[in-house]
Design a protein around this motif. Sequence first.
Motif, mmCIF file in Angstrom:
data_model
loop_
_atom_site.group_PDB
_atom_site.id
_atom_site.type_symbol
_atom_site.label_atom_id
_atom_site.label_comp_id
_atom_site.label_asym_id
_atom_site.label_seq_id
_atom_site.Cartn_x
_atom_site.Cartn_y
_atom_site.Cartn_z
ATOM 1 N N ALA A 119 26.289 52.325 45.105
ATOM 2 C CA ALA A 119 25.264 52.420 44.500
ATOM 3 C C ALA A 119 24.177 51.647 44.174
ATOM 4 O O ALA A 119 23.280 52.733 44.054
ATOM 5 C CB ALA A 119 26.497 51.798 43.170
ATOM 6 N N ASP A 120 24.002 51.067 44.979
ATOM 7 C CA ASP A 120 22.489 50.393 44.923
ATOM 8 C C ASP A 120 21.974 51.277 46.352
ATOM 9 O O ASP A 120 20.790 51.624 45.609
ATOM 10 C CB ASP A 120 21.986 48.968 45.324
ATOM 11 C CG ASP A 120 23.380 48.136 44.602
ATOM 12 O OD1 ASP A 120 22.960 48.292 43.169
ATOM 13 O OD2 ASP A 120 22.779 46.952 44.362
ATOM 14 N N ALA A 121 22.400 51.437 46.910
ATOM 15 C CA ALA A 121 21.549 52.565 48.034
ATOM 16 C C ALA A 121 21.444 54.085 47.203
ATOM 17 O O ALA A 121 20.407 54.590 48.002
ATOM 18 C CB ALA A 121 22.203 52.803 48.950
ATOM 19 N N ALA A 122 22.233 54.342 46.565
ATOM 20 C CA ALA A 122 22.412 55.548 46.100
ATOM 21 C C ALA A 122 21.505 55.689 44.950
ATOM 22 O O ALA A 122 20.216 56.629 44.437
ATOM 23 C CB ALA A 122 23.634 55.831 46.203
ATOM 24 N N GLY A 123 20.349 54.160 44.192
ATOM 25 C CA GLY A 123 19.522 54.732 42.916
ATOM 26 C C GLY A 123 20.296 54.336 41.648
ATOM 27 O O GLY A 123 19.605 54.664 40.325
ATOM 28 N N VAL A 124 21.661 53.942 41.674
ATOM 29 C CA VAL A 124 23.017 54.536 39.954
ATOM 30 C C VAL A 124 23.360 53.286 40.298
ATOM 31 O O VAL A 124 23.847 52.714 40.901
ATOM 32 C CB VAL A 124 23.015 55.754 40.615
ATOM 33 C CG1 VAL A 124 24.130 55.914 39.465
ATOM 34 C CG2 VAL A 124 22.984 57.039 40.656
ATOM 35 N N PRO A 125 23.223 51.843 38.933
ATOM 36 C CA PRO A 125 23.129 50.867 39.246
ATOM 37 C C PRO A 125 25.216 51.116 38.174
ATOM 38 O O PRO A 125 25.157 50.856 36.885
ATOM 39 C CB PRO A 125 22.870 49.905 37.411
ATOM 40 C CG PRO A 125 22.032 51.316 37.018
ATOM 41 C CD PRO A 125 21.530 52.145 38.571
ATOM 42 N N VAL A 126 26.074 51.753 39.111
ATOM 43 C CA VAL A 126 27.198 52.391 38.519
ATOM 44 C C VAL A 126 27.997 50.740 38.175
ATOM 45 O O VAL A 126 27.948 50.536 38.709
ATOM 46 C CB VAL A 126 28.139 53.203 40.141
ATOM 47 C CG1 VAL A 126 29.105 53.062 39.333
ATOM 48 C CG2 VAL A 126 27.311 54.276 40.045
ATOM 49 N N VAL A 127 28.245 51.692 37.236
ATOM 50 C CA VAL A 127 29.734 50.142 36.068
ATOM 51 C C VAL A 127 30.929 49.699 36.638
ATOM 52 O O VAL A 127 31.448 50.857 36.892
ATOM 53 C CB VAL A 127 29.616 50.665 35.395
ATOM 54 C CG1 VAL A 127 30.068 49.464 34.111
ATOM 55 C CG2 VAL A 127 27.836 50.729 34.863
ATOM 56 N N LEU A 128 31.010 49.464 37.639
ATOM 57 C CA LEU A 128 32.204 48.468 38.441
ATOM 58 C C LEU A 128 32.985 48.196 37.449
ATOM 59 O O LEU A 128 32.614 46.348 37.229
ATOM 60 C CB LEU A 128 31.777 47.965 39.924
ATOM 61 C CG LEU A 128 32.502 47.992 40.848
ATOM 62 C CD1 LEU A 128 33.766 48.610 41.116
ATOM 63 C CD2 LEU A 128 31.833 46.540 42.173
ATOM 64 N N ASN A 129 34.518 47.861 37.183
ATOM 65 C CA ASN A 129 36.202 48.226 36.256
ATOM 66 C C ASN A 129 36.667 46.980 37.351
ATOM 67 O O ASN A 129 37.113 47.971 38.033
ATOM 68 C CB ASN A 129 35.625 48.936 34.998
ATOM 69 C CG ASN A 129 36.526 47.671 34.316
ATOM 70 O OD1 ASN A 129 36.505 46.461 34.084
ATOM 71 N ND2 ASN A 129 37.384 48.013 33.782
ATOM 72 N N ALA A 130 36.180 45.553 37.656
ATOM 73 C CA ALA A 130 37.128 45.598 38.870
ATOM 74 C C ALA A 130 38.765 45.359 38.431
ATOM 75 O O ALA A 130 39.298 44.483 37.490
ATOM 76 C CB ALA A 130 37.230 44.564 39.448
ATOM 77 N N ARG A 131 39.980 45.716 38.293
ATOM 78 C CA ARG A 131 40.995 45.648 37.329
ATOM 79 C C ARG A 131 42.005 44.931 38.482
ATOM 80 O O ARG A 131 41.614 44.605 39.425
ATOM 81 C CB ARG A 131 42.183 47.247 37.702
ATOM 82 C CG ARG A 131 43.582 46.835 36.683
ATOM 83 C CD ARG A 131 43.658 48.611 36.799
ATOM 84 N NE ARG A 131 45.306 47.866 37.253
ATOM 85 C CZ ARG A 131 46.224 48.939 37.619
ATOM 86 N NH1 ARG A 131 45.583 50.347 37.158
ATOM 87 N NH2 ARG A 131 47.096 48.549 38.526
ATOM 88 N N ILE A 132 42.617 43.867 37.554
ATOM 89 C CA ILE A 132 43.824 43.104 38.402
ATOM 90 C C ILE A 132 44.819 42.138 38.046
ATOM 91 O O ILE A 132 45.156 42.683 37.244
ATOM 92 C CB ILE A 132 42.850 40.801 37.605
ATOM 93 C CG1 ILE A 132 41.173 41.263 37.925
ATOM 94 C CG2 ILE A 132 43.417 40.192 38.335
ATOM 95 C CD1 ILE A 132 40.444 40.156 37.732
ATOM 96 N N ASP A 133 45.919 42.648 39.188
ATOM 97 C CA ASP A 133 46.843 43.313 38.772
ATOM 98 C C ASP A 133 48.358 41.783 38.766
ATOM 99 O O ASP A 133 48.640 42.638 39.165
ATOM 100 C CB ASP A 133 47.298 44.758 39.660
ATOM 101 C CG ASP A 133 46.741 45.735 39.114
ATOM 102 O OD1 ASP A 133 45.792 45.685 38.328
ATOM 103 O OD2 ASP A 133 46.894 46.694 40.395
ATOM 104 N N VAL A 134 47.390 40.697 38.583
ATOM 105 C CA VAL A 134 48.333 39.429 38.713
ATOM 106 C C VAL A 134 49.869 39.958 38.188
ATOM 107 O O VAL A 134 50.824 39.426 38.340
ATOM 108 C CB VAL A 134 47.281 38.337 38.243
ATOM 109 C CG1 VAL A 134 48.379 37.300 38.669
ATOM 110 C CG2 VAL A 134 46.925 38.443 39.918
ATOM 111 N N PHE A 135 49.244 40.370 36.300
ATOM 112 C CA PHE A 135 50.207 40.273 35.601
ATOM 113 C C PHE A 135 51.067 41.595 35.468
ATOM 114 O O PHE A 135 52.054 41.809 34.752
ATOM 115 C CB PHE A 135 49.396 40.702 33.737
ATOM 116 C CG PHE A 135 48.420 39.165 33.757
ATOM 117 C CD1 PHE A 135 49.050 37.788 33.315
ATOM 118 C CD2 PHE A 135 47.493 39.519 33.959
ATOM 119 C CE1 PHE A 135 48.711 36.777 33.523
ATOM 120 C CE2 PHE A 135 46.624 38.098 34.030
ATOM 121 C CZ PHE A 135 47.109 37.261 33.355
#
Length: 273
Positions: A139-155
């Motif tokens: 995303a940085d290389a593309a020049g767009v600060p994409v919002v990255l939402n990291a799902r956590i599947d522990v539960f």
Amino acid sequence: MTDDLAGRAAALRALHRPGDPLILPNAWDAGSARQVAAAGFPAVATSSSAVAESLGHADGEATPPGEMFAAVARVARAVAVPVTADLERGYGLRPVELVERLLDAGAVGLNLEDSDPRTGRLLDAGAQADLLAEVRAAADAAGVPVVLNARIDVFLDAGGDPAARLPEAVSRATRYLAAGADCVYPILLADPAALSALVAAVPGAVNALARPGAPAVSELAALGVARVSYGGGLYAAARGHTQRLLDAVRAGGDPFAAARSDPFVAARPAASG
């Protein structure tokens, strides 16, 4: 085009405010996305399960990537607000291609989960952190600060030691944020005390799932949550309502009797076919 996407990404990121969360009633097609935006919500999120079912596929990366990205593109074209896409675990695409296809579709955010969509097995946290770091670099290389939402599947895992789930979720959240995620999403975590502890322990925004049995949105805000999403819940409710209408038709009744009292429905022109 890149500048426009970068601006949308920055706007989406700014909406993640602990205590005043971004509310995302997840959409599944252009029509539902337009309804979300028209209702005044400042961003639109897709639900992978709802998109998959609406396209005739099962959840769990059964949707061909081309169909999923085409659906995201239709959503993004339909609204003027930022769009974030639920992309399961990325459909096996290389991070550079994943980001490229996301941006080509007009979306500026994405969810990535840390379990295998086909088996439900929780994946190695280090491998997931590496994936997130590569997505961030792309995303940085593309020049767009994409919002990255990291799902956590522990539960999501019914097995194992319940007492170990919260520490594991905190550990994963910390690693994922350090790898470049903007937000972490401990899906199905609904216990207020545990959610409050996780919010306090991690150095970043936390996404909670609104669902029956979970705290109300106002309670989630008070716990410091920065983002509240509805997953496939609205789509499931819409399908349930449609089924009730079909049952009424099959029984020879009037499926629109209740709808006549709805001023929005009453104001709409009758369908021509």
